[in-house]
Design a protein around this motif. Structure first.
Motif: not given
Lengths: 229, 229
Positions: A46-49, B1-10
């Motif tokens: 189970i994972g996320g960012f 969204m949890l599972n979207s790479y593009s919208s995740a914060d860096k």
DNA sequence: TCAAAAGTGTTGTCGGTACACCCATGG
DNA sequence: CCATGGGTGTACCGACAACACTTTTGA
């Protein structure tokens, strides 16, 4: 430059959760079928960012909740994984967390609603990315933890038999333990309360049920000790 | 969204190194006077930012080298620190690493050239950000490590006396140990070679020098054991 | 009456701890 | 000859490991 904030690279930071449970079949872990690319349809931790305004510990809790509905599970940080290509889509560093939970208390529909599923640690499917490594490390950590803190409260139902506790330890350590020695060691810890009640399911004679003495148990959690099993 | 790479914060990812050393004055850590803002001029762990194409372990090695000239020091990952405001300039997660090194071998001008400086652990200055916490955790880890793996090879000179080894353990555990019991425990590990040579500095009688039996020492490093001191 | 699991003690060994005296030497 | 640190041994105790038989009772 080493010391310049502006020129430093930013990366994606993920959190992966290794959730251990235990039932009559043995030690288990909670996995999800990944519902997005890459590796869609494969089994995964189970994972996320991590979000910008979020601490890692909270991210772990939020992510676990969002995939399983499990609330307020205390997780312990395991390790940060940073192999360059561990995630083929984009450079992602992942911080792994692990926790022990009680399957009975949490199994319900919750898990089903969220497509998470329990697997025997012994024959878990191949996981995506470096999740197998994370799992291996988590098991090692769990064994270590077992040797210096009592384990059980988190993984067993409210009332349980000595046999269940024994089997839990056997599952974690994956070796057989001598019943008599085990029981006397556990008794010497003085963290169990023997109930009047018996469990009549397992045998004709019936076996006494126990609960953890929460106070004493928590006290033991504070002081490390060595439990050679 | 949890599972979207593009919208995740860096985020920025830093690495901080806790380097332990030991000499006649006791257990020490290596610090640098920070040469950039914020907190310029304050004492700090040796740290820097992770590069995009770099694994955390290598970043730790590179950063240590760049600040001290120390090469090829094996460091162990400690923990990831992620408090929101731990770095006031920008959201930065830091992964701490720690290592044990031999002061004599490495003291040289190297350290001086790079403005790094050894401090007694006992009276280290206040450090920036959450570095004090990191140091505290590293000491705890070092004590733990001491109890399951031999320590010494990394921290002592090539040849050393039993007294030095004893004092190293006393410094790490910050408690007094019984000389006789300590020596017999160490001997039972069978990792030391007693030399003909004596160190005549410390006393009129002189005390035998020892070296680690590298082979046996490394073998012990693989198998955990418990050393109750 | 028997099968199946529960429950219960003893003994030997090992390792840990506490503890005190003699030794060698240079000054 | 004496002060200083070096070096050594014993006795007690608690923890761990190995080990087997009796009890209960539902079928």
């Amino acid at each position: 430059m080493l010391n310049s904030y502006s020129s430093a690279d930013k990366v994606l930071l993920a959190v992966d959760c290794i959730i251990f449970g235990f039932d009559s079949e043995g030690l288990k872990i909670l996995l999800i079928k990944r519902d997005f690319e890459p590796e869609k349809g494969k089994w995964s931790l189970i994972g996320g960012f991590l979000k910008k305004d979020e601490v890692l510990d909270s991210a772990a809790i939020r992510i676990l909740d969002s995939y399983t509905g499990l609330q307020d599970i205390y997780m312990e940080q395991l390790h940060a994984y940073s192999e360059i290509d561990r995630d083929p889509v984009e450079r992602t560093i992942s911080v792994a967390y692990f926790a022990l939970i009680n399957i009975e208390n949490h199994n319900a529909e919750l898990i089903k609603n969220y497509h998470a599923q329990w697997f025997s640690v012994a024959n878990a499917p191949k996981l995506i990315f470096d999740h197998d490594t994370m799992l291996r490390h988590a098991i090692r950590r769990l064994r270590y933890r077992t040797s210096i803190k009592p384990v059980g409260f988190e993984l067993l139902p409210e009332k349980f038999t000595m046999r269940q506790l024994l089997e839990l330890y056997e599952a974690i350590l994956s070796k057989e333990l001598d019943k008599r020695n085990f029981i006397s060691k556990i008794n010497s810890l003085d963290i169990l309360i023997k109930l009047e009640e018996k469990d009549m399911m397992s045998s004709r004679k019936g076996s006494y049920l126990y609960t953890f003495d929460k106070e004493k148990y928590d006290a033991k959690l504070l002081n490390d000790f060595v439990l050679n099993l």
